[in-house]
Design a protein around this motif. Structure first.
Motif, PDB file in Angstrom:
ATOM      1  N   MET A   1       0.830  -1.209   0.000  1.00 49.28           N
ATOM      2  CA  MET A   1       0.000   0.000   0.000  1.00 49.28           C
ATOM      3  C   MET A   1       0.861   1.254   0.000  1.00 49.28           C
ATOM      4  O   MET A   1       0.550   2.243  -0.632  1.00 49.28           O
ATOM      5  CB  MET A   1      -0.917   0.042   1.230  1.00 49.28           C
TER       6      MET A   1
ATOM      7  N   ASP B   1       3.745   1.640  -1.305  1.00 42.57           N
ATOM      8  CA  ASP B   1       4.287   1.868  -2.649  1.00 42.57           C
ATOM      9  C   ASP B   1       3.295   2.623  -3.505  1.00 42.57           C
ATOM     10  O   ASP B   1       3.666   3.524  -4.259  1.00 42.57           O
ATOM     11  CB  ASP B   1       4.596   0.516  -3.320  1.00 42.57           C
ATOM     12  N   LEU B   2       2.020   2.262  -3.398  1.00 42.66           N
ATOM     13  CA  LEU B   2       0.993   2.945  -4.188  1.00 42.66           C
ATOM     14  C   LEU B   2       0.884   4.406  -3.786  1.00 42.66           C
ATOM     15  O   LEU B   2       0.718   5.287  -4.623  1.00 42.66           O
ATOM     16  CB  LEU B   2      -0.364   2.266  -3.987  1.00 42.66           C
TER      17      LEU B   2
ATOM     18  N   ILE C   1       3.223  10.966  -8.957  1.00 46.59           N
ATOM     19  CA  ILE C   1       2.420  11.346 -10.120  1.00 46.59           C
ATOM     20  C   ILE C   1       1.839  12.744  -9.937  1.00 46.59           C
ATOM     21  O   ILE C   1       1.885  13.575 -10.854  1.00 46.59           O
ATOM     22  CB  ILE C   1       1.291  10.322 -10.362  1.00 46.59           C
TER      23      ILE C   1
ATOM     24  N   PHE D   1       4.496  12.166 -14.315  1.00 50.36           N
ATOM     25  CA  PHE D   1       3.112  11.989 -14.763  1.00 50.36           C
ATOM     26  C   PHE D   1       3.067  11.656 -16.244  1.00 50.36           C
ATOM     27  O   PHE D   1       2.385  10.742 -16.690  1.00 50.36           O
ATOM     28  CB  PHE D   1       2.320  13.261 -14.473  1.00 50.36           C
TER      29      PHE D   1
ATOM     30  N   ILE E   1       4.134   8.059 -16.897  1.00 47.26           N
ATOM     31  CA  ILE E   1       3.090   7.072 -16.612  1.00 47.26           C
ATOM     32  C   ILE E   1       2.046   7.082 -17.719  1.00 47.26           C
ATOM     33  O   ILE E   1       1.608   6.030 -18.194  1.00 47.26           O
ATOM     34  CB  ILE E   1       2.404   7.375 -15.263  1.00 47.26           C
TER      35      ILE E   1
ATOM     36  N   LEU F   1       0.945   3.960 -20.139  1.00 50.93           N
ATOM     37  CA  LEU F   1      -0.420   3.475 -20.343  1.00 50.93           C
ATOM     38  C   LEU F   1      -0.777   3.484 -21.822  1.00 50.93           C
ATOM     39  O   LEU F   1      -1.389   2.564 -22.358  1.00 50.93           O
ATOM     40  CB  LEU F   1      -1.415   4.355 -19.584  1.00 50.93           C
TER      41      LEU F   1
END
Lengths: 270, 151
Positions: free
Chosen positions: B1, B3-4, B11, B70, B73, B77
Motif C-alpha cells: 500500500m 508503494d501505491l 504522479i 506523470f 506514466i 499506459l
C-alpha cells in the motif's frame, strides 16, 4: 515574393485534450481489464481446485519447505502441544491428509495455512493467547480453510494476478514486484466471504470439541488491544480480512443463532 | 500500500510541477518567437530574394528537455493501448521550438538563416526503453547580406 513574419495562431503539433482526462480513461481501462481477467480466471481457478483431490495436493506440496523465518526449535514440546490441539480438532473438522504444525519466531500475531497441510503459527500467538480454546479457534479456522481448499484458491489467484501484471507492465516493474505472489502464498485471505465462512466453521468445530464456544473471540480481542488492526477505516473495503469488530459481532451472532454457549475456558500452559 | 501512495504522490508532483514548467516554457517561447519573427528561417538551399551575400556561417542551437513522472506514466499506459502519445507531443514541440530559437539567438544580426535542419535524439538514463530526455539540435547557415551605403 516578400517575407511576411507571421506566427501560427494555433499549435497544430500537439493534441488539445486534457491530460488528466486521458490518464483517467486509460488507467480505468487497464484496471477494468485486469479486474475482468482476474474475475474470469478466478472461475477457472475454482474449477481446477475443485478437481484437485486432497491426495494429489498432498503429493504436490509435501516436499515444500516452509521458509517464513526462524523456526522455534528450542522448545519442541510447544510444537507438540499445538500439534496435539490440531489433532484433537480433527475429530470435528476432518481434513483428508496429515496436518503438520510449524512454529516460527515472530512478533506478529498471525497464523497461516499452506498447501500440503502445513499450518504455521507465530510465537507471538503462543505468548499472548491465554486459553486453549482461543488457540483451538485459530487452528480450527486454518483447518476450515484447508477443508474449503481456500489456500489453493488464493495461491491460484495470486499467480493469475502476478502473471497479468507481468504481461502488462513487465516482469520487473515496480507494480509487478508489488503484486508478487510471495505476499499471497498460502494466505487464504482473498475474499471476505470465505474468511467469514471459515470463522463459522471454526465456531462449529469449537463447539463440537469442547461443548461450548468460550474463547472464540479471544484472538480478535487481543489484536484489538494491541492495535494491530490498521485496516480499519477507508482501507477496510480493500482488505480481504473482514474488519475485526464485524468479525467479533458476527461470531457472537452466529453463536446465538446456533444455540452455542460461552463457558469457562481451559488455560493454556505454554 | 505504501508503494501505491508513493506512486500517487510522485504522479501528483509530476503533474503539477510539469504543468507549471511547461506553461512557463511556452510563454517564454511565444515571446521570443515574436521577437525573432523578423529573422527569416527556411529549409531552402538558396537565400530568399537572391541577395548579395557578405558572410555565411554555420549556426546551431540545441536543447535537452525532460518529461515529468506523470507524463511518463501516461506514455506507459498509452503504450498498452496504442495511439497518439499526447504527453510526449508537447515535449518534442517545445524542444524543437526552443532549439530553433537558440539558434536564432546565436546569430542576432543575421539577415536570414537557410538550410535549416533539425535532429532529435533521446537520452535514456540506462533504463530499458525509457525515454527520459530528448535532445534537439537545430542547425543552419546564417547569411549576412552586403549592406549598401545610405540604406
Amino acid at each position: 515574393m516578400d517575407y511576411k513574419p507571421i506566427l501560427p495562431e494555433r499549435n497544430s503539433n500537439i493534441s488539445h485534450n486534457h491530460p488528466v482526462k486521458e490518464f483517467i480513461i486509460l488507467a480505468s481501462g487497464v484496471v477494468g481489464f485486469i479486474l475482468v481477467c482476474f474475475w474470469v480466471l478466478g472461475f477457472f481457478v475454482d474449477i481446477a481446485v475443485n478437481n484437485l483431490s486432497p491426495e494429489k495436493e498432498g503429493l504436490l506440496f509435501s516436499k515444500v519447505n516452509i521458509n517464513m523465518g526462524v523456526k522455534a526449535d528450542d522448545e519442541p514440546e510447544k510444537r507438540e502441544a499445538v500439534q496435539a490441539v490440531v489433532d484433537s480438532l480433527r475429530t470435528c473438522i476432518d481434513v483428508d491428509y496429515p496436518v503438520q504444525v510449524t512454529i516460527i519466531e515472530s512478533e506478529k500475531l498471525n497464523a497461516f495455512a499452506f498447501p500440503g497441510g502445513h499450518i504455521v503459527v507465530f510465537t507471538a500467538i503462543l505468548d499472548k493467547m491465554e486459553s486453549e480454546n482461543g488457540l483451538a479457534f485459530i487452528l480450527a479456522h486454518e483447518l476450515a480453510h484447508f477443508k474449503n481448499r481456500d489456500h489453493l484458491r488464493s495461491l491460484g489467484r495470486g499467480i493469475v494476478l502476478a502473471a497479468l501484471s507481468s504481461m502488462l507492465t513487465g516482469a520487473d516493474s515496480s507494480i509487478s514486484r508489488l503484486l508478487a505472489p510471495t505476499g499471497y502464498l498460502g494466505q487464504a485471505q482473498f475474499s471476505q466471504s470465505r474468511e467469514t465462512k471459515a470463522d463459522i466453521s471454526a465456531l462449529e468445530a469449537l463447539n463440537c470439541r469442547y461443548g461450548h464456544v468460550g474463547g472464540a473471540t479471544e484472538f480478535f480481542e487481543i489484536i484489538q488491544k494491541n492495535g494491530q488492526d490498521v485496516k480499519e477505516g477507508a482501507l477496510h473495503y480493500f482488505a480481504s480480512h473482514p474488519e475485526l469488530r464485524y468479525r467479533i459481532q458476527a461470531l457472537r451472532k452466529t453463536a446465538k443463532e446456533k444455540g452455542f454457549h460461552f463457558e469457562e475456558v481451559k488455560e493454556l500452559f505454554l | 500500500m505504501i508503494d501505491l501512495k508513493i506512486l500517487g504522490i510522485l504522479i501528483a508532483l509530476g503533474y503539477f510541477f510539469g504543468k507549471w514548467a511547461e506553461r512557463s516554457h511556452y510563454k517564454s517561447i511565444i515571446k521570443r518567437e515574436k521577437e525573432f519573427a523578423k529573422l527569416p528561417t527556411t529549409s531552402t538551399k538558396k537565400p530568399l530574394g537572391n541577395p548579395m551575400v557578405a558572410k555565411a556561417e554555420l549556426v546551431c542551437g540545441s536543447v535537452v528537455v525532460s518529461v515529468d513522472y506523470f507524463k511518463r506514466i501516461l506514455a506507459a499506459l498509452r503504450n498498452i493501448f496504442g495511439g497518439a502519445v499526447q504527453s510526449y507531443e508537447t515535449l518534442v514541440d517545445r524542444a524543437r521550438r526552443e532549439a530553433i530559437l537558440r539558434m536564432k539567438e546565436s546569430c542576432n544580426n543575421a539577415d536570414q538563416i537557410i538550410n535549416l535542419r533539425i535532429e532529435t535524439s533521446s537520452i535514456s538514463k540506462g533504463g530499458k526503453n525509457k525515454i527520459g530526455s530528448v535532445e534537439v539540435l537545430a542547425y543552419g547557415t546564417a547569411i549576412y547580406c552586403m549592406k549598401h551605403n545610405g540604406l
